[in-house]
Write a protein that holds these residues in place. Structure first.
Motif, mmCIF file in Angstrom:
data_model
loop_
_atom_site.group_PDB
_atom_site.id
_atom_site.type_symbol
_atom_site.label_atom_id
_atom_site.label_comp_id
_atom_site.label_asym_id
_atom_site.label_seq_id
_atom_site.Cartn_x
_atom_site.Cartn_y
_atom_site.Cartn_z
ATOM 1 N N ARG A 21 0.829 -1.209 0.000
ATOM 2 C CA ARG A 21 0.000 0.000 0.000
ATOM 3 C C ARG A 21 0.859 1.253 0.000
ATOM 4 N NH1 ARG A 21 -3.544 1.646 4.956
ATOM 5 N NH2 ARG A 21 -4.318 3.611 4.191
ATOM 6 N N ARG A 22 1.906 1.230 0.799
ATOM 7 C CA ARG A 22 2.803 2.383 0.861
ATOM 8 C C ARG A 22 3.547 2.561 -0.455
ATOM 9 N NH1 ARG A 22 4.542 5.726 4.684
ATOM 10 N NH2 ARG A 22 3.486 4.544 6.282
ATOM 11 N N ARG A 23 4.005 1.454 -1.046
ATOM 12 C CA ARG A 23 4.710 1.548 -2.327
ATOM 13 C C ARG A 23 3.806 2.073 -3.429
ATOM 14 N NH1 ARG A 23 8.380 -3.867 -2.949
ATOM 15 N NH2 ARG A 23 9.926 -3.315 -1.388
ATOM 16 N N SER A 24 2.557 1.631 -3.457
ATOM 17 C CA SER A 24 1.649 2.115 -4.499
ATOM 18 C C SER A 24 1.330 3.589 -4.298
ATOM 19 C CB SER A 24 0.362 1.294 -4.532
ATOM 20 O OG SER A 24 -0.412 1.524 -3.387
ATOM 21 N N ALA A 25 1.235 4.043 -3.049
ATOM 22 C CA ALA A 25 0.986 5.458 -2.789
ATOM 23 C C ALA A 25 2.188 6.304 -3.171
ATOM 24 C CB ALA A 25 0.641 5.675 -1.319
ATOM 25 N N ILE A 26 3.386 5.801 -2.902
ATOM 26 C CA ILE A 26 4.590 6.543 -3.262
ATOM 27 C C ILE A 26 4.737 6.619 -4.776
ATOM 28 C CG2 ILE A 26 7.122 6.433 -3.226
ATOM 29 C CD1 ILE A 26 6.862 5.397 -0.339
ATOM 30 N N SER A 27 4.487 5.497 -5.463
ATOM 31 C CA SER A 27 4.604 5.532 -6.924
ATOM 32 C C SER A 27 3.507 6.387 -7.540
ATOM 33 C CB SER A 27 4.569 4.121 -7.503
ATOM 34 O OG SER A 27 3.294 3.560 -7.352
ATOM 35 N N ALA A 28 2.321 6.412 -6.937
ATOM 36 C CA ALA A 28 1.247 7.255 -7.463
ATOM 37 C C ALA A 28 1.582 8.726 -7.273
ATOM 38 C CB ALA A 28 -0.070 6.929 -6.770
ATOM 39 N N SER A 29 2.235 9.073 -6.177
ATOM 40 C CA SER A 29 2.562 10.478 -5.951
ATOM 41 C C SER A 29 3.767 10.912 -6.770
ATOM 42 C CB SER A 29 2.807 10.739 -4.472
ATOM 43 O OG SER A 29 3.969 10.082 -4.055
ATOM 44 N N SER A 30 4.643 9.982 -7.146
ATOM 45 C CA SER A 30 5.810 10.369 -7.933
ATOM 46 C C SER A 30 5.503 10.410 -9.425
ATOM 47 C CB SER A 30 6.968 9.404 -7.668
ATOM 48 O OG SER A 30 6.642 8.128 -8.144
ATOM 49 N N GLU A 31 4.366 9.875 -9.849
ATOM 50 C CA GLU A 31 4.018 9.866 -11.268
ATOM 51 C C GLU A 31 3.460 11.202 -11.738
ATOM 52 O OE1 GLU A 31 1.325 6.660 -11.704
ATOM 53 O OE2 GLU A 31 2.883 5.137 -11.597
ATOM 54 N N THR A 32 2.969 12.015 -10.838
ATOM 55 C CA THR A 32 2.377 13.286 -11.228
ATOM 56 C C THR A 32 3.095 14.431 -10.537
ATOM 57 O OG1 THR A 32 0.800 13.256 -9.413
ATOM 58 C CG2 THR A 32 0.110 12.219 -11.473
ATOM 59 N N THR A 33 2.780 15.626 -10.939
ATOM 60 C CA THR A 33 3.381 16.799 -10.304
ATOM 61 C C THR A 33 2.428 17.429 -9.299
ATOM 62 O OG1 THR A 33 2.576 18.170 -12.106
ATOM 63 C CG2 THR A 33 4.817 17.299 -12.293
ATOM 64 N N GLU A 34 1.311 16.781 -9.048
ATOM 65 C CA GLU A 34 0.337 17.292 -8.087
ATOM 66 C C GLU A 34 0.814 17.008 -6.665
ATOM 67 O OE1 GLU A 34 -3.360 15.489 -8.985
ATOM 68 O OE2 GLU A 34 -3.278 16.054 -11.087
ATOM 69 N N ALA A 35 -0.041 17.307 -5.722
ATOM 70 C CA ALA A 35 0.262 17.053 -4.319
ATOM 71 C C ALA A 35 0.413 15.553 -4.101
ATOM 72 C CB ALA A 35 -0.857 17.602 -3.443
ATOM 73 N N PRO A 36 1.255 15.129 -3.167
ATOM 74 C CA PRO A 36 1.456 13.698 -2.937
ATOM 75 C C PRO A 36 0.187 13.009 -2.445
ATOM 76 C CG PRO A 36 2.623 14.991 -1.300
ATOM 77 C CD PRO A 36 2.069 15.940 -2.313
ATOM 78 N N ALA A 37 0.099 11.727 -2.738
ATOM 79 C CA ALA A 37 -1.070 10.959 -2.331
ATOM 80 C C ALA A 37 -1.105 10.805 -0.823
ATOM 81 C CB ALA A 37 -1.048 9.592 -2.994
ATOM 82 N N ARG A 38 -2.307 10.791 -0.282
ATOM 83 C CA ARG A 38 -2.483 10.598 1.153
ATOM 84 C C ARG A 38 -2.450 9.117 1.434
ATOM 85 N NH1 ARG A 38 -7.945 11.979 3.659
ATOM 86 N NH2 ARG A 38 -7.727 10.522 5.348
ATOM 87 N N ILE A 39 -1.687 8.681 2.408
ATOM 88 C CA ILE A 39 -1.502 7.267 2.676
ATOM 89 C C ILE A 39 -2.533 6.749 3.658
ATOM 90 C CG2 ILE A 39 0.110 5.560 3.573
ATOM 91 C CD1 ILE A 39 2.346 7.226 2.477
ATOM 92 N N SER A 40 -3.030 7.589 4.556
ATOM 93 C CA SER A 40 -3.982 7.106 5.540
ATOM 94 C C SER A 40 -5.351 6.902 4.893
ATOM 95 C CB SER A 40 -4.107 8.101 6.691
ATOM 96 O OG SER A 40 -4.642 9.303 6.216
ATOM 97 N N GLY A 41 -6.161 6.052 5.490
ATOM 98 C CA GLY A 41 -7.473 5.746 4.926
ATOM 99 C C GLY A 41 -7.434 4.458 4.131
#
Length: 111
Positions: A86-106
């Protein structure tokens, strides 16, 4: 349902989207928690199979601690693998775009 299985590990079949090829081993993720549960079941089967065959004597109460320990270990491994994935997918999702990083909680990573 007929699949064309090639020697290089790819398949093309009616369930592949748009007729594209898909690697055979990319269909499922490895789940180590299920592996541990299977090994515990194999150990218990071996213990009671040896007892039934007359090779050794296994007390009847052995199943409870072995099964409880195996399920506890499998559950902790599954939880650890889930949180890492879950953490790896959130990190890769946030590094793929230039928007704000993905929220990991929830339950799901949110933007």
């Amino acid at each position: 349902m007929v699949h064309e299985i090639r020697t290089d590990g790819y398949r093309r079949g009616p369930d592949s989207p748009d007729g594209t090829t898909q690697r055979l081993w990319d269909r499922h993720r490895f789940q180590p928690g299920r592996l541990i549960v299977g090994l515990v079941a194999l150990i218990l089967t071996t213990l009671y199979g040896g007892d039934a065959g007359g090779w050794w004597s296994t007390p009847g109460w052995v199943v409870i601690p072995v099964l409880a320990a195996g399920l506890g270990i499998a559950g902790s491994i599954a939880l650890a693998v889930y949180s890492v994935r879950r953490r790896r997918s959130a990190i890769s999702a946030s590094s793929e775009t230039t928007e704000a990083p993905a929220r990991i909680s929830g339950r799901k990573a949110m933007r």
